[in-house]
Write an enzyme that holds these catalytic residues in place. Structure first.
Site, mmCIF file in Angstrom:
data_model
loop_
_atom_site.group_PDB
_atom_site.id
_atom_site.type_symbol
_atom_site.label_atom_id
_atom_site.label_comp_id
_atom_site.label_asym_id
_atom_site.label_seq_id
_atom_site.Cartn_x
_atom_site.Cartn_y
_atom_site.Cartn_z
ATOM 1 N N ARG A 170 0.841 -1.204 0.000
ATOM 2 C CA ARG A 170 0.000 0.000 0.000
ATOM 3 C C ARG A 170 0.874 1.250 0.000
ATOM 4 O O ARG A 170 0.580 2.230 -0.699
ATOM 5 C CB ARG A 170 -0.930 0.014 1.216
ATOM 6 C CG ARG A 170 -2.049 -0.998 1.156
ATOM 7 C CD ARG A 170 -3.004 -0.851 2.326
ATOM 8 N NE ARG A 170 -3.823 0.344 2.212
ATOM 9 C CZ ARG A 170 -4.644 0.789 3.163
ATOM 10 N NH1 ARG A 170 -4.699 0.136 4.329
ATOM 11 N NH2 ARG A 170 -5.365 1.875 2.989
ATOM 12 N N CYS A 235 -1.408 6.203 8.932
ATOM 13 C CA CYS A 235 -1.738 4.907 8.326
ATOM 14 C C CYS A 235 -2.842 5.180 7.313
ATOM 15 O O CYS A 235 -2.813 6.188 6.635
ATOM 16 C CB CYS A 235 -2.162 3.912 9.405
ATOM 17 S SG CYS A 235 -3.577 4.467 10.392
#
Length: 277
Positions: A170, A235
């Site tokens: 990611r 995050c």
């Protein structure tokens, strides 16, 4: 330094003397209430991450910080008291538990710890299990003004080091299962939360964690109060970043800031830069 973690053996000896919070949660999955009812640490109260530990999704991201009044009501319902230690656990490698730990500390509770290894460690150790609802005496804790470092999207680029707690794929922008744009904040260093844990799901020893974060550019001055200051962590939505903050605390490197909106807020503005690779 008092560790922010507690072992299953330590928890056995503390039952009845601490407030236990069960924050079982799965990103994208159903709430953990059914799992709680099927079995939990005796005396624990269930905490719903989406309802109790976050505001509604919106421009500030998928899991904005909750209003202090909402947090106060939820924690009182769960029996949290100002003068009583709190122990938090989950079944998601301490990601949800870390969010609860951080929020309670941020808003003024001084004695909050996370069960190392979580629910699976408790069950594996043969810890007693209760089922059904828990009759909890309401608590008296009130969420005070935030006291831990927090940054927004405008302040994030000024941090000395920006840590991205997401999975490497990611971070690199190869996949993005949740948010509309793939990649990372320019200049951010990837420190995936999975690397904070050993194979059995417990946290790595403090020395190993210090080495890990030093390699990412944190703690050039060594362990100690405020040793993580200058770093900021994000995050996807501000939940799993708390896992890195917990690991930094275990390592003796407190002081890093949370970017609550994280990637979900960052990419909401198309003018903010994105880096891949």
């Amino acid at each position: 330094m008092t560790s922010p973690l507690v072992t299953v053996d330590e928890l056995r000896g503390l039952l009845g003397e601490v407030t236990v919070l069960d924050v079982r949660y799965r990103m994208g999955g159903p709430p953990g209430r059914a799992e709680f009812d099927a079995g939990h640490v005796p005396g624990a109260a269930y905490v719903d991450l989406d309802a109790d530990l976050a505001a509604a999704p919106g421009p500030r991201g998928r899991h904005p910080l909750p209003d202090p009044a909402v947090l106060t009501a939820a924690m009182r319902r769960c029996g949290v008291r100002a003068d009583r230690p709190v122990l938090v656990y989950d079944d998601w490698a301490a990601h949800a538990a870390a969010r609860c730990w951080w929020l309670l500390r941020h808003h003024g509770h001084d004695d909050v710890r996370v069960l190392d290894g979580g629910w699976s460690a408790w069950v594996t150790s043969g810890g007693p299990v209760a089922t059904g609802a828990t009759d909890v005496e309401p608590g008296d804790w009130t969420a005070g003004p935030g006291r831990l470092p927090v940054v927004g999207p405008d302040e994030l680029p000024a941090a000395a080091i920006v840590l991205d707690a997401r999975a490497p794929e990611r971070y690199r922008g190869e996949v993005e299962p949740v948010d509309p744009v793939a990649g990372h904040v320019p200049g951010a260093v990837n420190v995936p939360t999975t690397g904070n844990l050993r194979a059995d799901g417990t946290f790595r020893p403090p020395a190993e964690l210090r080495e890990r974060y030093a390699a990412a550019g944190v703690a050039g001055a060594g362990a100690g109060a405020g040793a993580g200051a200058g770093a900021a962590v994000y995050c996807g939505s501000g939940v799993t970043a708390c896992h890195d903050l917990l690991a930094l605390d275990v390592a003796g490197l407190p002081g890093a800031a949370l970017y609550p909106g994280s990637w979900s807020e960052w990419v909401a503005d198309p003018d903010r830069p994105v880096e891949t690779g």
